[in-house]
Enzyme design. Structure first.
Site, short mmCIF file in Angstrom:
data_model
loop_
_atom_site.label_atom_id
_atom_site.label_comp_id
_atom_site.label_asym_id
_atom_site.label_seq_id
_atom_site.Cartn_x
_atom_site.Cartn_y
_atom_site.Cartn_z
N GLU A 35 0.83 -1.21 0.00
CA GLU A 35 0.00 0.00 0.00
C GLU A 35 0.87 1.27 0.00
OE1 GLU A 35 -3.03 0.42 -0.54
OE2 GLU A 35 -3.60 2.36 0.31
N THR B 119 -11.31 8.55 -12.94
CA THR B 119 -10.36 7.96 -12.00
C THR B 119 -10.76 6.55 -11.56
OG1 THR B 119 -8.98 8.46 -10.08
CG2 THR B 119 -11.34 8.91 -9.85
#
Ligand code: DMJ
Length: 643
Positions: free
Chosen positions: A507, A618
């Site tokens: 992440e 997006t």
């Protein structure tokens, strides 16, 4: 016996003088007012407050924003134990009371369509404030000159330069690439079939426990995986599955929810997904649904500055700021990621209100002073000032930059303000955030009031692709420089994958504490099926045709198959650095919408959704470039013909 009435004593039998009774009543009413008044000052968590105040005035249940806190929430605690978070209320600006509207003929195109279709709203004259406000805003917008013509799908199609699906649905001539593309299609079918089997109508599939997840990001809306998958299924030619999805939208997508939703998430997934489904297929149902939903989002903009708050109750229109955002601020990546969809809402509805709302955000951001030319992540929707100086191209900032360059491209390169702001921001990012590690890796650090945090989030890895697609439109002498920068960032993100045991990226990865492109903190080690690295491979492939991007994409496919595929779907993993994986039991809707779509495009010919005609929002939903001149010419031609 006769009772004699005493002088000055009331006849009520209480034995009180009139003045005493008056004083008593005064005291009593004061006490009642005080008690109710005090309710407003109680902390929002106090049960009493929830009981006495209407739901829309208490704090909503929700999770964090789409950009940093969205999907990883479930990693922290079992889903079933999710609980409300504190929020900053904005009830001052948006009343939640019901208003009775006088019967008035509707002026909007979508309302007309709804009536023609025998829609539900015909006889409903008591509307919540959100409806009332948007109806009046609509009327104002049309007074201000919203065009009277309707959107023509045929004209739109006529203005595309190329067929959206290419000559042969983007089938590559090279057999090995075609095989890889087929594999990605199989992955999509597998993910979809399992969602359909175990979680149909819910927002996401929990592939390990084989059930559905609803969550609290979408304000009671359902079927996030369906809406997010429509265009992916369509471009992959999975028509049976696409038809099931369409039918669900027709029969079961209920937009009359009354929950608290993330404006950002609803916009990028639902509005974006429905818009692209409409543009690709021309099916009216997608258009009418998206216009109905778009209208429900408008009250979020009712703030002193017009900068929307992060959370909106889709029923009442009341909006809030996220409780975790400092001082009731709005998030750059959230209010800065509306432009593409809202411009298209105006296109389809012929109502300028949507474009006005996002242009107002643009104007404010353009005007406001920026530290070192940078855009901090938090802004007050009340004062219009930055709330603190944290700058990031990753979570909380990311898609704002993406939408600047894409707004320019989507405007057929006419939106010069967007262009100027994008290149200005990029210059500031290069001057302040872009770093080179001792090992030669280029990365984007985060900036906290002038101090650098040498960390790059997975989310920031989209920037390779973004800088790549913008390379052609900046100063000509910088073209190669931008292409190099885009390639370097994409390379660094690939390194974050290759340096892990699973070949999937964490992440967030760091460039201090001895390591490079590696997560050093335990809670940064997870991978939740995010798309950003693969997204950059796809753009870099289209821009350079360097075969390494397809190879890198294939490495990701193999890693996904090996570590994320479980018996009933795909799941995120908790630690990319260990081969004994622990699954997080969540098949994110963006895996179907973005990760698999970008992989499929990576192994397709460039004429499948050509970049000359489409920009991706997006959430990877393709939206067409708006060719105003062409559309106008076509309108004139039509008139000439009809004369
Ligand atoms: C998606 O919902 C979008 O890409 C968003 O911009 C950021 N987060 C997820 C994917 O990681």
């Amino acid at each position: 016996m006769v009772f004699r009435k005493l002088p000055g004593v009331s006849a009520s039998g209480m034995g009180l003088r009139l003045s005493q009774k008056f004083m008593f009543l005064l005291f009593l009413s004061g006490l009642v007012t005080l008690c109710f008044g005090a309710l407003f000052f109680l902390p929002d968590s106090v049960r009493l407050k929830r009981i006495f105040l209407s739901k829309t005035e208490t704090q909503p249940v929700t999770v964090g924003s789409g950009s940093e806190n969205d999907a990883r929430e479930h990693l922290k605690k079992p889903r079933d134990q999710e609980h409300p978070r504190g929020m900053t209320s904005a009830k001052g600006e948006t009343s939640t009371k019901l208003k009775t509207l006088s019967r008035k003929p509707s002026v909007s195109h979508e309302a007309t369509e709804e009536r023609l279709a025998g829609g539900k709203a015909q006889e409903d004259f008591t509307l919540p404030r959100s409806k009332a406000e948007s109806a009046s805003e609509r009327a104002t917008a049309s007074d201000r000159g919203a065009t009277s013509d309707t959107f023509s799908y045929a004209k739109f199609k006529g203005c595309l330069l190329k067929a959206p699906l290419g000559r042969d649905n983007g089938k590559p001539s090279d057999p090995r690439t075609d095989e890889r593309r087929e594999k990605v299609k199989e992955m999509m079918k597998f993910a979809w079939d399992n969602y359909k089997r175990y979680a149909w109508g819910k927002n996401e599939l929990r592939p390990v426990t084989r059930n559905g997840h609803i969550g609290n990001m979408f304000g009671g809306l359902r079927g996030a995986s369906i809406i997010d998958s429509l265009d992916t299924l369509y471009i992959m030619g999975l028509m049976e599955e696409y038809n099931d999805a369409k039918e669900w939208v027709q029969t079961s997508l209920d937009l009359n929810s009354n929950g608290e939703a993330s404006l950002f998430e609803v916009n990028i997934r639902y509005v974006g997904g429905l818009l692209s489904a409409y543009y690709l297929t021309g099916e009216e149902v997608f258009k009418s649904k998206v216009l109905e939903l778009g209208e429900k989002l408008l009250p979020a903009f009712n703030t002193p500055t017009g900068i929307p708050r992060g959370v909106i109750n889709l029923g009442s229109g009341t909006s809030w700021s996220w409780g975790w955002a400092s001082a009731g601020s709005s998030i750059l990546a959230e209010f800065g990621t509306l432009h593409l969809e809202f411009v298209h809402l105006t296109e389809l509805s012929r109502n300028s209100i949507y474009t006005e709302k996002v242009m107002n955000i643009r104007k404010l951001l353009n005007k406001i002073e920026k530290p070192h030319g940078l855009y901090p992540n938090f802004l007050s929707p009340v004062s219009g000032n930055w709330v603190q100086h944290h700058v990031s191209i990753g979570g909380l900032g990311d898609s704002f930059y993406e939408y600047l360059i894409k707004s320019y491209l989507m405007s057929d390169k006419t939106d010069d303000d967007a262009k100027k702001m994008y290149y200005g921001a990029l210059e500031a990012i290069e001057a302040n955030l872009v770093q080179k590690s001792p090992g030669g890796l280029t990365y984007m650090a985060e900036w906290r009031g002038g101090i650098l945090d040498h960390k790059m989030g997975h989310l920031a890895c989209f920037s390779g692709g973004m800088i790549g697609i913008g390379a052609d439109d900046g100063a000509p002498e910088k073209r190669q420089h931008y292409l190099d920068l885009a390639a370097e960032i994409t390379h660094t993100c690939h390194e974050s994958y290759t340096r892990s045991a699973t070949k999937l990226g964490p992440e967030a990865f760091r460039f201090d504490g001895g390591g490079e492109a590696t997560a050093t903190r335990l809670n940064d080690r997870y991978y939740i099926l995010r798309p950003e690295v693969i997204e950059s491979y796809m753009y870099m492939w289209r821009l350079t045709h360097d075969p390494k991007y397809r190879e890198w994409g294939w490495e990701a496919v193999e890693a996904l198959e090996q570590h994320c595929r479980v018996e009933s779907g795909f799941s995120g993993i908790r630690d990319v650095y260990t081969m004994t994986v622990s699954h997080d039991n969540m098949q994110q809707s963006f895996f179907l919408s973005e990760t698999l779509k970008y992989l499929y495009l990576l192994f397709s010919d460039d004429d499948l959704l050509p970049l000359e005609d489409w920009v991706f929002n997006t959430e990877a939903h393709p939206l067409p470039i708006v060719r105003k001149t062409c559309l106008q010419d076509k309108a004139t031609q039509d008139k000439t013909v009809s004369i």
